[in-house]
Design a protein around this motif. Structure first.
Motif, PDB file in Angstrom:
ATOM      1  N   MET A   1       0.844  -1.196   0.000  1.00 30.68           N
ATOM      2  CA  MET A   1       0.000   0.000   0.000  1.00 30.68           C
ATOM      3  C   MET A   1       0.885   1.253   0.000  1.00 30.68           C
ATOM      4  SD  MET A   1      -2.990   1.541   0.194  1.00 30.68           S
ATOM      5  CE  MET A   1      -4.098   0.171   0.560  1.00 30.68           C
ATOM      6  N   THR A   2       0.581   2.173  -0.888  1.00 35.71           N
ATOM      7  CA  THR A   2       1.249   3.468  -0.892  1.00 35.71           C
ATOM      8  C   THR A   2       0.251   4.532  -0.443  1.00 35.71           C
ATOM      9  OG1 THR A   2       0.644   4.055  -3.162  1.00 35.71           O
ATOM     10  CG2 THR A   2       2.658   2.716  -2.855  1.00 35.71           C
ATOM     11  N   LEU A   3       0.765   5.702  -0.097  1.00 35.16           N
ATOM     12  CA  LEU A   3      -0.120   6.782   0.319  1.00 35.16           C
ATOM     13  C   LEU A   3      -1.015   7.222  -0.848  1.00 35.16           C
ATOM     14  CD1 LEU A   3      -0.654   8.425   2.893  1.00 35.16           C
ATOM     15  CD2 LEU A   3       0.837  10.203   1.955  1.00 35.16           C
ATOM     16  N   ASP A   4      -0.489   7.214  -2.054  1.00 41.83           N
ATOM     17  CA  ASP A   4      -1.298   7.564  -3.225  1.00 41.83           C
ATOM     18  C   ASP A   4      -2.416   6.544  -3.450  1.00 41.83           C
ATOM     19  OD1 ASP A   4       0.128   9.854  -3.742  1.00 41.83           O
ATOM     20  OD2 ASP A   4       1.406   8.946  -5.276  1.00 41.83           O
ATOM     21  N   GLU A   5      -2.131   5.277  -3.238  1.00 41.44           N
ATOM     22  CA  GLU A   5      -3.160   4.249  -3.378  1.00 41.44           C
ATOM     23  C   GLU A   5      -4.246   4.422  -2.319  1.00 41.44           C
ATOM     24  OE1 GLU A   5      -0.438   0.641  -5.317  1.00 41.44           O
ATOM     25  OE2 GLU A   5      -0.671   0.804  -3.127  1.00 41.44           O
ATOM     26  N   LEU A   6      -3.829   4.746  -1.102  1.00 40.20           N
ATOM     27  CA  LEU A   6      -4.800   4.982  -0.037  1.00 40.20           C
ATOM     28  C   LEU A   6      -5.657   6.201  -0.359  1.00 40.20           C
ATOM     29  CD1 LEU A   6      -5.990   4.435   2.729  1.00 40.20           C
ATOM     30  CD2 LEU A   6      -4.046   5.620   3.753  1.00 40.20           C
ATOM     31  N   ASP A   7      -5.038   7.239  -0.898  1.00 41.33           N
ATOM     32  CA  ASP A   7      -5.779   8.437  -1.283  1.00 41.33           C
ATOM     33  C   ASP A   7      -6.821   8.098  -2.348  1.00 41.33           C
ATOM     34  OD1 ASP A   7      -6.191  11.373  -1.308  1.00 41.33           O
ATOM     35  OD2 ASP A   7      -5.359  11.241  -3.329  1.00 41.33           O
ATOM     36  N   ALA A   8      -6.455   7.268  -3.321  1.00 37.23           N
ATOM     37  CA  ALA A   8      -7.401   6.868  -4.369  1.00 37.23           C
ATOM     38  C   ALA A   8      -8.588   6.106  -3.788  1.00 37.23           C
ATOM     39  CB  ALA A   8      -6.679   6.028  -5.422  1.00 37.23           C
ATOM     40  N   LEU A   9      -8.330   5.230  -2.811  1.00 33.84           N
ATOM     41  CA  LEU A   9      -9.418   4.503  -2.157  1.00 33.84           C
ATOM     42  C   LEU A   9     -10.324   5.452  -1.390  1.00 33.84           C
ATOM     43  CD1 LEU A   9      -7.465   1.420  -0.735  1.00 33.84           C
ATOM     44  CD2 LEU A   9      -9.068   1.423  -2.667  1.00 33.84           C
ATOM     45  N   ALA A  10      -9.724   6.421  -0.696  1.00 36.04           N
ATOM     46  CA  ALA A  10     -10.511   7.380   0.083  1.00 36.04           C
ATOM     47  C   ALA A  10     -11.384   8.238  -0.826  1.00 36.04           C
ATOM     48  CB  ALA A  10      -9.584   8.258   0.913  1.00 36.04           C
ATOM     49  N   ARG A  11     -10.851   8.631  -1.976  1.00 35.44           N
ATOM     50  CA  ARG A  11     -11.606   9.510  -2.883  1.00 35.44           C
ATOM     51  C   ARG A  11     -12.828   8.800  -3.470  1.00 35.44           C
ATOM     52  NH1 ARG A  11      -8.980  14.387  -4.187  1.00 35.44           N
ATOM     53  NH2 ARG A  11      -6.871  14.498  -3.302  1.00 35.44           N
ATOM     54  N   LYS A  12     -12.782   7.508  -3.584  1.00 37.14           N
ATOM     55  CA  LYS A  12     -13.960   6.772  -4.055  1.00 37.14           C
ATOM     56  C   LYS A  12     -15.128   6.915  -3.079  1.00 37.14           C
ATOM     57  CE  LYS A  12     -11.437   3.242  -6.670  1.00 37.14           C
ATOM     58  NZ  LYS A  12     -11.121   1.788  -6.773  1.00 37.14           N
ATOM     59  N   LEU A  13     -14.815   7.229  -1.833  1.00 36.68           N
ATOM     60  CA  LEU A  13     -15.833   7.342  -0.787  1.00 36.68           C
ATOM     61  C   LEU A  13     -16.195   8.784  -0.460  1.00 36.68           C
ATOM     62  CD1 LEU A  13     -14.329   4.639   1.602  1.00 36.68           C
ATOM     63  CD2 LEU A  13     -16.301   4.355   0.081  1.00 36.68           C
TER      64      LEU A  13
END
Length: 217
Positions: A1-13
């Motif tokens: 997991m990268t911070l950018d990947e986590l950001d992408a998951l958060a933005r979906k919500l």
């Protein structure tokens, strides 16, 4: 997991990463936290997502807080993370200290937090405590250093927010509730004056929603 990947998951919500850091015991994060990630609204999409949610539509109190808990839980569960919220307490989690510990937030000339992307519109809906140690970007200088004449310093019509003084909450509330404060009810003029805030995309309807909450309406 990268911070950018986590950001992408958060933005979906409807959320977005607004800073992160590796806490120590002094930071009072949940035990075994290796990375603490601050989450705020994903503007301007957030308002459309939130106003279509069951929490907003059911007419019950604290819609935004309830939405934040549900959405953060959905993000945290597959990551084995723990959601922490600024309104749970006492004791309350030290979100301001956490923001300063992150790579994305600083103190502005008027004392409010400024975020590298959100400007003075920065707000936190939750923090995500992760047992995984993520690689994080290095901390840079405050964007306020690039403001030769910071407009936030003189934007408040009653001087409630100004350099080198504490926030005068009574003066602020009195002005907002007066006939002269109509423009402020659509969103704090100080926050709106920030050059970064102007590019952020927060909708006026959302700012007015937060102002009503501030006034207890």
């Amino acid at each position: 997991m990268t911070l950018d990947e986590l950001d992408a998951l958060a933005r979906k919500l409807g959320l977005a990463v607004r800073g992160a850091f590796h806490p120590t015991a002094e930071d009072l994060a949940p035990s075994d936290t290796q990375t603490l990630v601050l989450l705020g609204p994903d503007e301007p999409r957030f308002w459309t997502v939130f106003t279509a949610s069951p929490e907003y539509l059911d007419g019950l109190p604290h819609a935004l807080d309830r939405w934040s808990k549900r959405v953060t839980a959905a993000l945290a569960e597959p990551l084995n993370g723990i959601g922490v919220f600024p309104y749970d307490g006492p004791p309350y989690a030290p979100f301001i200290s956490w923001a300063h510990r992150s790579e994305a937030n600083w103190s502005s000339p008027v004392g409010l937090l400024v975020n590298r992307t959100a400007g003075l519109f920065i707000s936190f809906r939750a923090a995500l405590a992760l047992s995984e140690r993520l690689d994080l970007p290095s901390r840079k200088d405050s964007p306020c250093l690039n403001c030769d004449t910071p407009p936030c310093e003189t934007a408040c019509p009653v001087g409630a927010l100004a350099p080198e003084q504490e926030y005068d909450v009574p003066a602020c509330m009195a002005h907002i509730q007066s006939s002269e404060g109509a423009e402020c009810r659509d969103g704090c003029l100080v926050r709106r004056a920030c050059p970064i805030s102007k590019k952020f995309g927060r909708l006026a309807e959302q700012s007015a929603f937060h102002m009503r909450a501030f006034l207890g309406e």
